[in-house]
Motif scaffolding. Structure first.
Motif, PDB file in Angstrom:
ATOM      1  N   PRO A  71       0.835  -1.205   0.000  1.00 63.63           N
ATOM      2  CA  PRO A  71       0.000   0.000   0.000  1.00 63.63           C
ATOM      3  C   PRO A  71       0.867   1.251   0.000  1.00 63.63           C
ATOM      4  CG  PRO A  71      -0.740  -1.570   1.673  1.00 63.63           C
ATOM      5  CD  PRO A  71       0.579  -2.067   1.158  1.00 63.63           C
ATOM      6  N   LEU A  72       0.344   2.311  -0.623  1.00 61.18           N
ATOM      7  CA  LEU A  72       1.090   3.566  -0.665  1.00 61.18           C
ATOM      8  C   LEU A  72       1.315   4.076   0.748  1.00 61.18           C
ATOM      9  CD1 LEU A  72      -0.687   5.343  -3.624  1.00 61.18           C
ATOM     10  CD2 LEU A  72       1.671   4.535  -3.590  1.00 61.18           C
ATOM     11  N   GLU A 306     -14.155   6.379  13.046  1.00 67.58           N
ATOM     12  CA  GLU A 306     -14.290   7.731  13.599  1.00 67.58           C
ATOM     13  C   GLU A 306     -13.648   8.764  12.682  1.00 67.58           C
ATOM     14  OE1 GLU A 306     -12.551   7.482  17.470  1.00 67.58           O
ATOM     15  OE2 GLU A 306     -14.309   6.529  18.384  1.00 67.58           O
ATOM     16  N   GLU A 307     -12.465   8.443  12.160  1.00 67.74           N
ATOM     17  CA  GLU A 307     -11.788   9.391  11.255  1.00 67.74           C
ATOM     18  C   GLU A 307     -12.580   9.602   9.978  1.00 67.74           C
ATOM     19  OE1 GLU A 307      -7.627  10.026  10.601  1.00 67.74           O
ATOM     20  OE2 GLU A 307      -7.148   8.305  11.885  1.00 67.74           O
ATOM     21  N   LEU A 308     -13.108   8.501   9.420  1.00 67.29           N
ATOM     22  CA  LEU A 308     -13.862   8.617   8.163  1.00 67.29           C
ATOM     23  C   LEU A 308     -15.160   9.390   8.361  1.00 67.29           C
ATOM     24  CD1 LEU A 308     -13.337   5.055   6.632  1.00 67.29           C
ATOM     25  CD2 LEU A 308     -12.216   7.185   5.980  1.00 67.29           C
ATOM     26  N   ASN A 309     -15.827   9.164   9.475  1.00 64.32           N
ATOM     27  CA  ASN A 309     -17.070   9.903   9.742  1.00 64.32           C
ATOM     28  C   ASN A 309     -16.793  11.380   9.997  1.00 64.32           C
ATOM     29  OD1 ASN A 309     -19.376   8.062   9.589  1.00 64.32           O
ATOM     30  ND2 ASN A 309     -18.382   6.949  11.238  1.00 64.32           N
ATOM     31  N   LYS A 310     -15.652  11.668  10.630  1.00 66.28           N
ATOM     32  CA  LYS A 310     -15.273  13.071  10.812  1.00 66.28           C
ATOM     33  C   LYS A 310     -14.998  13.720   9.461  1.00 66.28           C
ATOM     34  CE  LYS A 310     -11.782  16.044  12.947  1.00 66.28           C
ATOM     35  NZ  LYS A 310     -10.516  16.095  13.709  1.00 66.28           N
ATOM     36  N   PHE A 341     -13.220  13.576  -4.668  1.00 64.63           N
ATOM     37  CA  PHE A 341     -12.348  14.255  -3.717  1.00 64.63           C
ATOM     38  C   PHE A 341     -12.363  13.544  -2.363  1.00 64.63           C
ATOM     39  CE2 PHE A 341     -12.197  17.399  -6.905  1.00 64.63           C
ATOM     40  CZ  PHE A 341     -11.175  18.282  -6.615  1.00 64.63           C
ATOM     41  N   PHE A 342     -13.517  13.007  -1.993  1.00 66.68           N
ATOM     42  CA  PHE A 342     -13.604  12.263  -0.727  1.00 66.68           C
ATOM     43  C   PHE A 342     -12.736  11.005  -0.792  1.00 66.68           C
ATOM     44  CE2 PHE A 342     -15.507   9.223   2.232  1.00 66.68           C
ATOM     45  CZ  PHE A 342     -15.589   9.996   3.391  1.00 66.68           C
ATOM     46  N   GLN A 343     -12.790  10.296  -1.910  1.00 66.16           N
ATOM     47  CA  GLN A 343     -11.961   9.097  -2.072  1.00 66.16           C
ATOM     48  C   GLN A 343     -10.486   9.451  -1.956  1.00 66.16           C
ATOM     49  OE1 GLN A 343     -12.900   5.995  -2.281  1.00 66.16           O
ATOM     50  NE2 GLN A 343     -14.729   5.721  -3.527  1.00 66.16           N
ATOM     51  N   TYR A 344     -10.104  10.573  -2.512  1.00 66.22           N
ATOM     52  CA  TYR A 344      -8.708  11.033  -2.476  1.00 66.22           C
ATOM     53  C   TYR A 344      -8.250  11.219  -1.022  1.00 66.22           C
ATOM     54  CZ  TYR A 344      -4.699  14.021  -3.806  1.00 66.22           C
ATOM     55  OH  TYR A 344      -3.463  14.573  -3.994  1.00 66.22           O
ATOM     56  N   GLU A 345      -9.057  11.925  -0.227  1.00 66.01           N
ATOM     57  CA  GLU A 345      -8.715  12.149   1.175  1.00 66.01           C
ATOM     58  C   GLU A 345      -8.821  10.857   1.979  1.00 66.01           C
ATOM     59  OE1 GLU A 345      -7.559  14.923   2.370  1.00 66.01           O
ATOM     60  OE2 GLU A 345      -7.841  16.115   0.551  1.00 66.01           O
ATOM     61  N   LYS A 346      -9.834  10.053   1.661  1.00 65.36           N
ATOM     62  CA  LYS A 346     -10.059   8.810   2.389  1.00 65.36           C
ATOM     63  C   LYS A 346      -8.897   7.846   2.242  1.00 65.36           C
ATOM     64  CE  LYS A 346     -11.874   5.570   0.354  1.00 65.36           C
ATOM     65  NZ  LYS A 346     -11.535   4.318  -0.321  1.00 65.36           N
ATOM     66  N   ASP A 347      -8.318   7.774   1.061  1.00 62.19           N
ATOM     67  CA  ASP A 347      -7.214   6.844   0.825  1.00 62.19           C
ATOM     68  C   ASP A 347      -6.032   7.137   1.746  1.00 62.19           C
ATOM     69  OD1 ASP A 347      -8.622   5.527  -1.070  1.00 62.19           O
ATOM     70  OD2 ASP A 347      -7.488   6.227  -2.792  1.00 62.19           O
ATOM     71  N   GLY A 348      -5.776   8.428   1.984  1.00 61.50           N
ATOM     72  CA  GLY A 348      -4.676   8.778   2.865  1.00 61.50           C
ATOM     73  C   GLY A 348      -4.902   8.311   4.289  1.00 61.50           C
ATOM     74  N   TYR A 353      -3.897   2.748   8.496  1.00 63.15           N
ATOM     75  CA  TYR A 353      -4.330   1.545   9.214  1.00 63.15           C
ATOM     76  C   TYR A 353      -3.928   0.267   8.502  1.00 63.15           C
ATOM     77  CZ  TYR A 353      -6.957   4.813  12.044  1.00 63.15           C
ATOM     78  OH  TYR A 353      -7.289   5.847  12.889  1.00 63.15           O
ATOM     79  N   PHE A 354      -3.944   0.301   7.169  1.00 62.59           N
ATOM     80  CA  PHE A 354      -3.533  -0.884   6.427  1.00 62.59           C
ATOM     81  C   PHE A 354      -2.044  -1.122   6.555  1.00 62.59           C
ATOM     82  CE2 PHE A 354      -7.707  -0.887   5.144  1.00 62.59           C
ATOM     83  CZ  PHE A 354      -8.015  -1.838   4.175  1.00 62.59           C
ATOM     84  N   SER A 355      -1.245  -0.024   6.602  1.00 63.09           N
ATOM     85  CA  SER A 355       0.191  -0.180   6.691  1.00 63.09           C
ATOM     86  C   SER A 355       0.600  -0.807   8.015  1.00 63.09           C
ATOM     87  CB  SER A 355       0.884   1.170   6.508  1.00 63.09           C
ATOM     88  OG  SER A 355       0.509   2.076   7.534  1.00 63.09           O
ATOM     89  N   LYS A 356      -0.226  -0.668   9.048  1.00 62.33           N
ATOM     90  CA  LYS A 356       0.082  -1.271  10.330  1.00 62.33           C
ATOM     91  C   LYS A 356      -0.018  -2.782  10.305  1.00 62.33           C
ATOM     92  CE  LYS A 356      -1.562   2.763  12.926  1.00 62.33           C
ATOM     93  NZ  LYS A 356      -2.581   3.293  13.860  1.00 62.33           N
TER      94      LYS A 356
END
Length: 358
Positions: A71-72, A306-310, A341-348, A353-356
């Motif tokens: 993952p990036l 929580e982050e995504l809903n925020k 634009f939401f997908q762009y921010e969401k991916d970051g 969490y995936f990198s963990k």
């Protein structure tokens, strides 16, 4: 094709002709090869100065190794935006006829990569030894029309819009070239590379990529799709005309007014907020399900949700108030602009969490 003298543009007292060209497409579509051939033709036949900025060559090696391994990395977006800031420093030097200085806040490896890129193409040279981190523009960079070709995947329209914003801010030309190549061909070429990307990364990008859509987005009207199989060392008359038009018609205040009117219409529309709320809820739910399938621990799942809903709430507030924290585009007629634009921010957020897990 017109002669070089016809296409060089005014070298005298007129305003400086400067353009930004976004070259986008899947990894291994042939963008870098195409960019080099186009640069050579524009220089040899039209007498233009051309700089090809290949993101893969400028971004730090450690970043590229992490990206190719899975993952990036979480910092990928901030590094891309930092590179745009470097480009702006160069644009300002060209437009103002002055030397270029290094930004105080910079990623040293990436800045050096950017400087090397410009030096290798004879666009800048070091200043006097006592003036460290300062660079002079070469005669090549200032003697005629200049086009910067940005070579990257640019698979979200929001990535390309950031470049458009830069062109609009400084009233330069802007155009887009989309190199269309079949997914399987890209996968085969990628497999032969010395440092290949994971095949699944390219497949995922193939599903996500948002091709230029001039019919829906006014700011993408200067776009051209080129079939990878049809690429040749000779640029088509249609392509040359696109570049000439971009130089002769820089992004300016007329477009600003049109886009602002459209933005005002959207801000006043309650309907689009309802549509956005439903669409973003679906994206959040789907993302959390995917994270659960990837065995993200329950404690991290809760934090992710929580982050995504925020983020969703902030997007909706943008729509309601007309703020520009996230929805900095100035023109849209479709809910897909908001979700893009939401997908762009969401991916970051998701990558943290995936990198963990790796």
């Amino acid at each position: 094709m017109k002669s070089g003298e016809d296409n060089r543009g005014a070298r005298g007292g007129g305003p400086r002709k400067l353009g930004l060209c976004v070259l986008c497409g899947l990894p291994a579509a042939g963008k870098s090869t195409f960019a080099r051939a186009l640069s050579h033709q524009l220089q040899q036949q039209l007498g233009w100065a051309v700089g090809v900025v290949a993101y893969d060559d400028v971004l730090p090696d450690v970043f590229l190794k992490e990206a190719s391994a899975g993952p990036l990395p979480p910092q990928w977006k901030s590094l891309r935006q930092e590179l745009l800031k470097y480009l702006e420093y160069f644009l300002l030097a060209v437009l103002n006829g002055c030397q270029m200085s290094a930004p105080s806040n910079r990623t040293e490896a990436m800045w050096e990569g950017f400087i090397t890129c410009l030096k290798d193409q004879n666009l800048i040279s070091p200043a006097a030894p006592e003036a460290q981190s300062c660079y002079l523009l070469t005669k090549t960079a200032v003697s005629g029309p200049l086009f910067l070709i940005l070579d990257d995947n640019f698979y979200y329209q929001s990535m390309r819009y950031e470049v458009y914003q830069l062109a609009r801010k400084h009233s330069t030309g802007f155009c887009q070239l989309f190199l269309d190549c079949p997914l399987e061909t890209c996968l085969q070429r990628n497999g032969r590379r010395q440092r290949p990307l994971p095949a699944e990364t390219i497949r995922l990008m193939g599903r996500k990529i948002e091709e230029p859509n001039p019919e829906r987005n006014a700011w993408e009207h200067s776009s051209l799709t080129i079939q990878s199989s049809a690429c040749s060392s000779e640029a088509s008359p249609e392509l040359v005309q696109l570049l000439l038009t971009a130089l002769e018609s820089p992004v300016g205040h007329v477009e600003d007014n049109v886009e602002q009117k459209e933005a005002d219409r959207i801000i006043c529309s309650t309907n689009i907020r309802h549509q956005a709320d439903r669409a973003l809820r679906r994206i959040v739910s789907q993302t959390v399900r995917e994270a659960k399938d990837e065995q993200v621990p329950p404690s991290n799942l809760k934090l992710l949700a929580e982050e995504l809903n925020k983020l969703k709430a902030e997007f909706l507030e943008d729509l309601r108030q007309g703020h520009k924290k996230y929805l900095y585009f100035q023109q849209t007629t479709d809910i897909s602009d908001v979700t893009s634009f939401f997908q762009y921010e969401k991916d970051g957020i998701v990558q943290k969490y995936f990198s963990k897990q790796h």
